[in-house]
Write a protein that holds these residues in place. Structure first.
Motif, PDB file in Angstrom:
ATOM      1  N   ASN A  73      -8.210   3.952   5.236  1.00 55.66           N
ATOM      2  CA  ASN A  73      -7.603   2.828   4.537  1.00 55.66           C
ATOM      3  C   ASN A  73      -6.195   2.610   5.087  1.00 55.66           C
ATOM      4  OD1 ASN A  73      -5.716   4.513   3.114  1.00 55.66           O
ATOM      5  ND2 ASN A  73      -7.288   4.965   1.578  1.00 55.66           N
ATOM      6  N   ASP A 130       1.471   5.462  -0.514  1.00 54.71           N
ATOM      7  CA  ASP A 130       0.795   6.756  -0.448  1.00 54.71           C
ATOM      8  C   ASP A 130       1.836   7.820  -0.140  1.00 54.71           C
ATOM      9  OD1 ASP A 130      -1.634   8.275  -0.580  1.00 54.71           O
ATOM     10  OD2 ASP A 130      -1.463   8.593   1.570  1.00 54.71           O
ATOM     11  N   PHE A 176      -6.287   0.666  -7.815  1.00 51.09           N
ATOM     12  CA  PHE A 176      -6.394   2.084  -7.483  1.00 51.09           C
ATOM     13  C   PHE A 176      -7.531   2.281  -6.479  1.00 51.09           C
ATOM     14  CE2 PHE A 176      -4.536   1.940 -11.710  1.00 51.09           C
ATOM     15  CZ  PHE A 176      -3.487   2.845 -11.611  1.00 51.09           C
ATOM     16  N   LYS A 212      -9.705   5.404  -4.018  1.00 55.01           N
ATOM     17  CA  LYS A 212     -10.095   6.811  -4.045  1.00 55.01           C
ATOM     18  C   LYS A 212      -9.054   7.661  -3.335  1.00 55.01           C
ATOM     19  CE  LYS A 212     -13.822   9.961  -2.709  1.00 55.01           C
ATOM     20  NZ  LYS A 212     -15.138  10.086  -2.030  1.00 55.01           N
ATOM     21  N   ALA A 213      -8.620   8.715  -3.968  1.00 52.36           N
ATOM     22  CA  ALA A 213      -7.622   9.618  -3.392  1.00 52.36           C
ATOM     23  C   ALA A 213      -8.332  10.707  -2.601  1.00 52.36           C
ATOM     24  CB  ALA A 213      -6.775  10.238  -4.497  1.00 52.36           C
ATOM     25  N   GLU A 221      -3.510   5.553   4.367  1.00 57.59           N
ATOM     26  CA  GLU A 221      -3.750   6.800   5.094  1.00 57.59           C
ATOM     27  C   GLU A 221      -3.539   6.623   6.590  1.00 57.59           C
ATOM     28  OE1 GLU A 221      -4.293   9.829   4.169  1.00 57.59           O
ATOM     29  OE2 GLU A 221      -4.449   9.500   2.007  1.00 57.59           O
ATOM     30  N   THR A 250      -2.542   1.767  -4.705  1.00 60.08           N
ATOM     31  CA  THR A 250      -2.158   3.180  -4.651  1.00 60.08           C
ATOM     32  C   THR A 250      -3.392   4.048  -4.865  1.00 60.08           C
ATOM     33  OG1 THR A 250      -1.746   3.468  -7.035  1.00 60.08           O
ATOM     34  CG2 THR A 250       0.058   2.563  -5.721  1.00 60.08           C
ATOM     35  N   ASP A 251      -3.184   5.365  -4.711  1.00 57.45           N
ATOM     36  CA  ASP A 251      -4.254   6.289  -5.099  1.00 57.45           C
ATOM     37  C   ASP A 251      -4.206   6.471  -6.617  1.00 57.45           C
ATOM     38  OD1 ASP A 251      -2.145   7.998  -5.601  1.00 57.45           O
ATOM     39  OD2 ASP A 251      -2.352   9.103  -3.739  1.00 57.45           O
ATOM     40  N   GLN A 252      -4.921   7.443  -7.126  1.00 56.84           N
ATOM     41  CA  GLN A 252      -5.070   7.597  -8.575  1.00 56.84           C
ATOM     42  C   GLN A 252      -4.007   8.476  -9.217  1.00 56.84           C
ATOM     43  OE1 GLN A 252      -9.092   8.993  -8.675  1.00 56.84           O
ATOM     44  NE2 GLN A 252      -9.963   6.957  -8.318  1.00 56.84           N
ATOM     45  N   HIS A 292       0.872  -1.171   0.000  1.00 57.16           N
ATOM     46  CA  HIS A 292       0.000   0.000   0.000  1.00 57.16           C
ATOM     47  C   HIS A 292       0.911   1.223   0.000  1.00 57.16           C
ATOM     48  CE1 HIS A 292      -3.831  -2.111   1.065  1.00 57.16           C
ATOM     49  NE2 HIS A 292      -2.954  -3.007   1.497  1.00 57.16           N
TER      50      HIS A 292
END
Length: 243
Positions: free
Chosen positions: A168, A80, A159, A161-162, A171, A136-138, A78
């Protein structure tokens, strides 16, 4: 044959005092002056600048031991990034954790693009096996960088949601860093922030057990084992090397 010097060669304080100060600083939300006061209460007179030198010198070595002792990393990454502003200058702190929440690596960078994502991917791969899945995020830089790395080309990429402060794995992994950042009123320098966080994550997680998943007796037993392991890295090994 040339003899290697003991780990604590040249230090007038015993290994148990130095290792205790380093553990307190990275494990708890304490400043260097807080650690100085705790040691003074126990009869150890040392300045906070000396404690800073101990953390700089021994923190990375102890963090490596903590990484080596933890269980094998999970098969899902994961990733970020979050904004940090040492002295008001914006930087990105990139972090990778596995599906169990164990921190794989961190990297402070100036940009948030394909080159930065690729640099971080390669850094994580140096110390961890190739994952089965990446989450990951977008940010489009992740997909572009992943396509340029042969080991990751065929790895599944998911992917999410960012959005800031969503619930999650990625985060939530930022929360200890945010708490420590508030406690010290912000980081001062990107280079020192990188050095601190590289030690902070592994050492904190070595002692931060999943308290809600065990009763008090099991928690105390598990924590005592972690203390014994830490003592073996930081004190016993040094005493053996000095003999």
């Amino acid at each position: 044959m040339k003899k290697t010097q003991p780990l604590y060669h040249g230090h007038r304080f015993p290994a148990v005092v130095i290792s205790c100060a380093v553990r307190w600083y990275f494990r708890f939300s304490l400043s260097l002056r807080d650690v100085e006061e705790l040691l003074l209460e126990r009869g150890v007179v040392v300045t906070y600048e000396t404690i800073r030198c101990w953390c700089d010198k021994f923190g990375a070595r102890f963090a490596q031991c903590a990484k080596a002792a933890r269980r094998k990393p999970g098969s899902t990454w994961h990733l970020d990034e979050m904004f940090v502003t040492p002295r008001g200058e914006p930087y990105l702190l990139w972090r990778a954790v596995d599906e169990h929440g164990a921190e794989l690596d961190v990297l402070v960078q100036k940009r948030r693009d394909k080159a930065a994502a690729k640099r971080f991917f390669l850094r994580v791969l140096r110390s961890n096996p190739v994952p089965r899945k990446i989450v990951t995020d977008q940010l489009r830089g992740y997909a572009a960088a992943k396509a340029d790395i042969p080991e990751l080309v065929h790895v599944k990429h998911v992917f999410v949601k960012a959005a800031a402060r969503v619930n999650n794995r990625a985060e939530n992994s930022h929360q200890p860093t945010r708490r420590r950042e508030r406690q010290i009123c912000g980081f001062r320098e990107a280079r020192r922030m990188q050095a601190f966080l590289s030690c902070f994550g592994p050492i904190r997680q070595h002692f931060a057990l999943l308290r809600h998943q065990m009763n008090a007796a099991c928690h105390r037993t598990a924590l005592q084992k972690r203390f014994a392991t830490w003592h073996g890295w930081t004190v016993t090994a040094a005493e053996d090397g000095a003999n």
